[in-house]
Design a protein around this motif. Sequence first.
Motif, PDB file in Angstrom:
ATOM      1  N   LYS A   1     -15.474 -56.628  10.935  1.00  0.00           N
ATOM      2  CA  LYS A   1     -16.179 -57.588  10.072  1.00  0.00           C
ATOM      3  C   LYS A   1     -15.956 -58.985  10.588  1.00  0.00           C
ATOM      4  O   LYS A   1     -14.829 -59.394  10.839  1.00  0.00           O
ATOM      5  N   ALA A   2     -17.052 -59.729  10.765  1.00  0.00           N
ATOM      6  CA  ALA A   2     -16.974 -61.123  11.210  1.00  0.00           C
ATOM      7  C   ALA A   2     -16.756 -62.026  10.004  1.00  0.00           C
ATOM      8  O   ALA A   2     -17.243 -61.749   8.903  1.00  0.00           O
ATOM      9  N   GLU A   3     -16.040 -63.129  10.245  1.00  0.00           N
ATOM     10  CA  GLU A   3     -15.875 -64.142   9.214  1.00  0.00           C
ATOM     11  C   GLU A   3     -17.031 -65.136   9.314  1.00  0.00           C
ATOM     12  O   GLU A   3     -18.022 -64.882  10.002  1.00  0.00           O
ATOM     13  N   GLU A   4     -16.911 -66.270   8.659  1.00  0.00           N
ATOM     14  CA  GLU A   4     -18.024 -67.225   8.548  1.00  0.00           C
ATOM     15  C   GLU A   4     -18.469 -67.845   9.868  1.00  0.00           C
ATOM     16  O   GLU A   4     -19.558 -68.413   9.953  1.00  0.00           O
ATOM     17  N   ASP A   5     -17.642 -67.739  10.928  1.00  0.00           N
ATOM     18  CA  ASP A   5     -18.033 -68.287  12.231  1.00  0.00           C
ATOM     19  C   ASP A   5     -18.579 -67.217  13.175  1.00  0.00           C
ATOM     20  O   ASP A   5     -18.868 -67.495  14.333  1.00  0.00           O
ATOM     21  N   GLY A   6     -18.741 -65.986  12.704  1.00  0.00           N
ATOM     22  CA  GLY A   6     -19.256 -64.916  13.535  1.00  0.00           C
ATOM     23  C   GLY A   6     -18.195 -64.395  14.491  1.00  0.00           C
ATOM     24  O   GLY A   6     -17.033 -64.823  14.460  1.00  0.00           O
ATOM     25  N   LEU A   7     -18.578 -63.481  15.345  1.00  0.00           N
ATOM     26  CA  LEU A   7     -17.634 -62.833  16.252  1.00  0.00           C
ATOM     27  C   LEU A   7     -18.381 -62.390  17.503  1.00  0.00           C
ATOM     28  O   LEU A   7     -19.501 -61.875  17.424  1.00  0.00           O
ATOM     29  N   LEU A   8     -17.757 -62.603  18.655  1.00  0.00           N
ATOM     30  CA  LEU A   8     -18.302 -62.148  19.923  1.00  0.00           C
ATOM     31  C   LEU A   8     -17.237 -61.327  20.627  1.00  0.00           C
ATOM     32  O   LEU A   8     -16.120 -61.811  20.850  1.00  0.00           O
ATOM     33  N   LEU A   9     -17.565 -60.077  20.949  1.00  0.00           N
ATOM     34  CA  LEU A   9     -16.628 -59.142  21.569  1.00  0.00           C
ATOM     35  C   LEU A   9     -17.185 -58.614  22.878  1.00  0.00           C
ATOM     36  O   LEU A   9     -18.395 -58.443  23.019  1.00  0.00           O
ATOM     37  N   LEU A  10     -16.273 -58.282  23.773  1.00  0.00           N
ATOM     38  CA  LEU A  10     -16.608 -57.470  24.920  1.00  0.00           C
ATOM     39  C   LEU A  10     -16.026 -56.098  24.597  1.00  0.00           C
ATOM     40  O   LEU A  10     -14.813 -55.954  24.455  1.00  0.00           O
ATOM     41  N   ALA A  11     -16.896 -55.115  24.394  1.00  0.00           N
ATOM     42  CA  ALA A  11     -16.469 -53.761  24.026  1.00  0.00           C
ATOM     43  C   ALA A  11     -16.633 -52.842  25.225  1.00  0.00           C
ATOM     44  O   ALA A  11     -17.707 -52.765  25.823  1.00  0.00           O
ATOM     45  N   LYS A  12     -15.551 -52.131  25.554  1.00  0.00           N
ATOM     46  CA  LYS A  12     -15.562 -51.201  26.679  1.00  0.00           C
ATOM     47  C   LYS A  12     -15.261 -49.804  26.152  1.00  0.00           C
ATOM     48  O   LYS A  12     -14.385 -49.636  25.315  1.00  0.00           O
ATOM     49  N   PHE A  13     -15.995 -48.829  26.679  1.00  0.00           N
ATOM     50  CA  PHE A  13     -15.847 -47.444  26.235  1.00  0.00           C
ATOM     51  C   PHE A  13     -15.489 -46.557  27.417  1.00  0.00           C
ATOM     52  O   PHE A  13     -16.092 -46.665  28.487  1.00  0.00           O
TER      53      PHE A  13
END
Length: 126
Positions: A109-121
């Motif tokens: 869940k992102a907070e009020e400033d959003g979230l940017l992730l690098l997701a690796k599988f």
Amino acid sequence: MDTNDFNRGKFYINDKCVDIESLEWNEHPAFKGVFLKHIIKGENTDNSLSCHLVKINPDCEIGIHNHNGKTELHEVLSGTGTCKIEQTNINYKKGVVGFIPADKDHSVKAEEDGLLLLAKFFPALL
């Protein structure tokens, strides 16, 4: 949420170079306010891994889910939020890395400033 630094980068694989900024943002099929850039697809790695830029808009979330047989690694590039892995909460902010074992229910869940992730599988998701 600043996407500029990473988004202006380049992706090198084999004899190919791709500007990450040129890749299309794809709306997540199940979670509103979540967008993906598929940087490395399984077809490029014999399905050993895939890598995706994940943008979660402010106050949006990737609900509870799991990836059967796939281990996931998140690198937080910007923004803040919470990753819940079963009963454990990880506070996400720039520089945090979250490890999600295969077959574990999790959400982000992102907070009020959003979230940017690098997701690796591992193995590849796509």
